[in-house]
Write a protein that holds these residues in place. Structure first.
Motif, PDB file in Angstrom:
ATOM      1  N   ILE A 159       0.841  -1.200   0.000  1.00  0.00           N
ATOM      2  CA  ILE A 159       0.000   0.000   0.000  1.00  0.00           C
ATOM      3  C   ILE A 159       0.875   1.248   0.000  1.00  0.00           C
ATOM      4  CG2 ILE A 159      -1.764   1.278   1.265  1.00  0.00           C
ATOM      5  CD1 ILE A 159      -2.646  -1.573   2.377  1.00  0.00           C
ATOM      6  N   GLY A 160       1.933   1.226   0.793  1.00  0.00           N
ATOM      7  CA  GLY A 160       2.854   2.363   0.808  1.00  0.00           C
ATOM      8  C   GLY A 160       3.520   2.573  -0.533  1.00  0.00           C
ATOM      9  N   GLY A 161       3.906   1.489  -1.185  1.00  0.00           N
ATOM     10  CA  GLY A 161       4.527   1.600  -2.503  1.00  0.00           C
ATOM     11  C   GLY A 161       3.581   2.185  -3.532  1.00  0.00           C
ATOM     12  N   ALA A 162       2.359   1.694  -3.535  1.00  0.00           N
ATOM     13  CA  ALA A 162       1.369   2.228  -4.476  1.00  0.00           C
ATOM     14  C   ALA A 162       1.083   3.699  -4.181  1.00  0.00           C
ATOM     15  CB  ALA A 162       0.076   1.403  -4.402  1.00  0.00           C
ATOM     16  N   TRP A 163       1.007   4.054  -2.895  1.00  0.00           N
ATOM     17  CA  TRP A 163       0.757   5.442  -2.512  1.00  0.00           C
ATOM     18  C   TRP A 163       1.909   6.351  -2.963  1.00  0.00           C
ATOM     19  CZ3 TRP A 163       3.126   9.000   0.766  1.00  0.00           C
ATOM     20  CH2 TRP A 163       2.365  10.125   1.087  1.00  0.00           C
ATOM     21  N   LEU A 164       3.141   5.868  -2.798  1.00  0.00           N
ATOM     22  CA  LEU A 164       4.290   6.670  -3.216  1.00  0.00           C
ATOM     23  C   LEU A 164       4.279   6.917  -4.724  1.00  0.00           C
ATOM     24  CD1 LEU A 164       7.018   5.072  -0.950  1.00  0.00           C
ATOM     25  CD2 LEU A 164       6.339   7.489  -0.937  1.00  0.00           C
ATOM     26  N   ILE A 165       3.962   5.896  -5.495  1.00  0.00           N
ATOM     27  CA  ILE A 165       3.874   6.078  -6.943  1.00  0.00           C
ATOM     28  C   ILE A 165       2.746   7.050  -7.281  1.00  0.00           C
ATOM     29  CG2 ILE A 165       3.349   4.909  -9.127  1.00  0.00           C
ATOM     30  CD1 ILE A 165       4.899   2.474  -7.982  1.00  0.00           C
ATOM     31  N   TRP A 166       1.614   6.907  -6.610  1.00  0.00           N
ATOM     32  CA  TRP A 166       0.485   7.843  -6.797  1.00  0.00           C
ATOM     33  C   TRP A 166       0.947   9.276  -6.534  1.00  0.00           C
ATOM     34  CZ3 TRP A 166      -4.905   6.982  -7.652  1.00  0.00           C
ATOM     35  CH2 TRP A 166      -5.722   8.081  -7.413  1.00  0.00           C
ATOM     36  N   GLN A 167       1.653   9.448  -5.422  1.00  0.00           N
ATOM     37  CA  GLN A 167       2.130  10.785  -5.078  1.00  0.00           C
ATOM     38  C   GLN A 167       3.107  11.309  -6.135  1.00  0.00           C
ATOM     39  OE1 GLN A 167       1.174  12.783  -2.284  1.00  0.00           O
ATOM     40  NE2 GLN A 167      -0.415  11.221  -2.386  1.00  0.00           N
ATOM     41  N   GLY A 168       3.993  10.450  -6.592  1.00  0.00           N
ATOM     42  CA  GLY A 168       4.968  10.860  -7.577  1.00  0.00           C
ATOM     43  C   GLY A 168       4.341  11.285  -8.892  1.00  0.00           C
ATOM     44  N   LEU A 169       3.337  10.530  -9.335  1.00  0.00           N
ATOM     45  CA  LEU A 169       2.706  10.823 -10.625  1.00  0.00           C
ATOM     46  C   LEU A 169       1.526  11.782 -10.504  1.00  0.00           C
ATOM     47  CD1 LEU A 169       2.766   7.322 -12.356  1.00  0.00           C
ATOM     48  CD2 LEU A 169       4.126   9.331 -12.935  1.00  0.00           C
ATOM     49  N   ARG A 170       0.562  11.421  -9.696  1.00  0.00           N
ATOM     50  CA  ARG A 170      -0.684  12.200  -9.639  1.00  0.00           C
ATOM     51  C   ARG A 170      -0.524  13.524  -8.907  1.00  0.00           C
ATOM     52  NH1 ARG A 170      -5.777   9.064 -10.463  1.00  0.00           N
ATOM     53  NH2 ARG A 170      -6.684  11.047  -9.885  1.00  0.00           N
ATOM     54  N   GLU A 171       0.332  13.529  -7.904  1.00  0.00           N
ATOM     55  CA  GLU A 171       0.524  14.746  -7.112  1.00  0.00           C
ATOM     56  C   GLU A 171       1.811  15.480  -7.487  1.00  0.00           C
ATOM     57  OE1 GLU A 171      -1.963  15.735  -5.194  1.00  0.00           O
ATOM     58  OE2 GLU A 171      -3.089  13.882  -5.587  1.00  0.00           O
ATOM     59  N   HIS A 172       2.475  15.013  -8.539  1.00  0.00           N
ATOM     60  CA  HIS A 172       3.670  15.671  -9.095  1.00  0.00           C
ATOM     61  C   HIS A 172       4.783  15.864  -8.066  1.00  0.00           C
ATOM     62  CE1 HIS A 172       1.115  16.340 -12.528  1.00  0.00           C
ATOM     63  NE2 HIS A 172       0.230  16.917 -11.741  1.00  0.00           N
ATOM     64  N   GLY A 200      10.443   6.107  -7.465  1.00  0.00           N
ATOM     65  CA  GLY A 200      11.482   5.104  -7.205  1.00  0.00           C
ATOM     66  C   GLY A 200      11.302   4.418  -5.867  1.00  0.00           C
ATOM     67  N   ALA A 201      10.972   5.195  -4.839  1.00  0.00           N
ATOM     68  CA  ALA A 201      10.730   4.598  -3.514  1.00  0.00           C
ATOM     69  C   ALA A 201       9.519   3.675  -3.568  1.00  0.00           C
ATOM     70  CB  ALA A 201      10.528   5.697  -2.479  1.00  0.00           C
ATOM     71  N   GLY A 202       8.509   4.065  -4.325  1.00  0.00           N
ATOM     72  CA  GLY A 202       7.324   3.221  -4.468  1.00  0.00           C
ATOM     73  C   GLY A 202       7.646   1.905  -5.145  1.00  0.00           C
ATOM     74  N   ILE A 203       8.446   1.963  -6.191  1.00  0.00           N
ATOM     75  CA  ILE A 203       8.847   0.738  -6.888  1.00  0.00           C
ATOM     76  C   ILE A 203       9.635  -0.172  -5.957  1.00  0.00           C
ATOM     77  CG2 ILE A 203      10.330  -0.145  -8.742  1.00  0.00           C
ATOM     78  CD1 ILE A 203       9.446   2.388 -10.357  1.00  0.00           C
ATOM     79  N   ALA A 204      10.538   0.399  -5.169  1.00  0.00           N
ATOM     80  CA  ALA A 204      11.318  -0.393  -4.211  1.00  0.00           C
ATOM     81  C   ALA A 204      10.408  -1.041  -3.165  1.00  0.00           C
ATOM     82  CB  ALA A 204      12.374   0.485  -3.541  1.00  0.00           C
ATOM     83  N   ALA A 205       9.438  -0.284  -2.669  1.00  0.00           N
ATOM     84  CA  ALA A 205       8.517  -0.823  -1.665  1.00  0.00           C
ATOM     85  C   ALA A 205       7.678  -1.958  -2.249  1.00  0.00           C
ATOM     86  CB  ALA A 205       7.623   0.286  -1.121  1.00  0.00           C
ATOM     87  N   LEU A 206       7.219  -1.800  -3.479  1.00  0.00           N
ATOM     88  CA  LEU A 206       6.441  -2.868  -4.112  1.00  0.00           C
ATOM     89  C   LEU A 206       7.290  -4.114  -4.317  1.00  0.00           C
ATOM     90  CD1 LEU A 206       4.375  -0.780  -6.669  1.00  0.00           C
ATOM     91  CD2 LEU A 206       3.496  -2.009  -4.678  1.00  0.00           C
ATOM     92  N   GLY A 207       8.559  -3.928  -4.639  1.00  0.00           N
ATOM     93  CA  GLY A 207       9.464  -5.069  -4.738  1.00  0.00           C
ATOM     94  C   GLY A 207       9.646  -5.761  -3.404  1.00  0.00           C
TER      95      GLY A 207
END
Length: 109
Positions: free
Chosen positions: A18-31, A38-45
């Motif tokens: 959930i944290g990884g998906a949220w980080l990617i959301w923040q990176g893309l949707r919230e600019h 990158g942190a989101g991808i690492a967390a999902l891994g």
């Protein structure tokens, strides 16, 4: 002890996914940028690895049960991080999912 370890692993997996998906959301949707992505991808891994430490040897069972943890965890994440207010049906649905997790993972076999 095995049940406690399993529950802790589900919690850790939920935080990672959930944290990884949220980080990617923040990176893309919230600019917020590429570091969030990158942190989101690492967390999902990391989530992918955490699931392998579950004591049950059956991948399908682990992933099915984790689905229920993900539903409930996503609502909690939303409440804590995004100030989301679930309604009674959100809460009821999450409780049903957690009951399913309990049956799938911890019923005597």
């Amino acid at each position: 002890m095995t049940t406690l370890r399993s529950a802790a692993l589900f919690l850790l997996a939920a935080i990672a996914e959930i944290g990884g998906a949220w980080l990617i959301w923040q990176g893309l949707r919230e600019h917020r940028g590429v570091l969030f992505i990158g942190a989101g991808i690492a967390a999902l891994g990391a989530y992918g690895f955490v699931a392998t430490f579950q004591p049950d040897p059956h991948f399908g069972r682990i992933l099915a049960a984790y689905g229920g943890v993900f539903v409930a965890g996503s609502l909690v994440w939303g409440m804590v991080v995004d100030k989301f207010h679930p309604d009674r049906f959100d809460v009821l649905g999450a409780l049903c999912c957690l009951l399913g997790v309990t049956i799938i993972m911890y019923a005597p076999r």
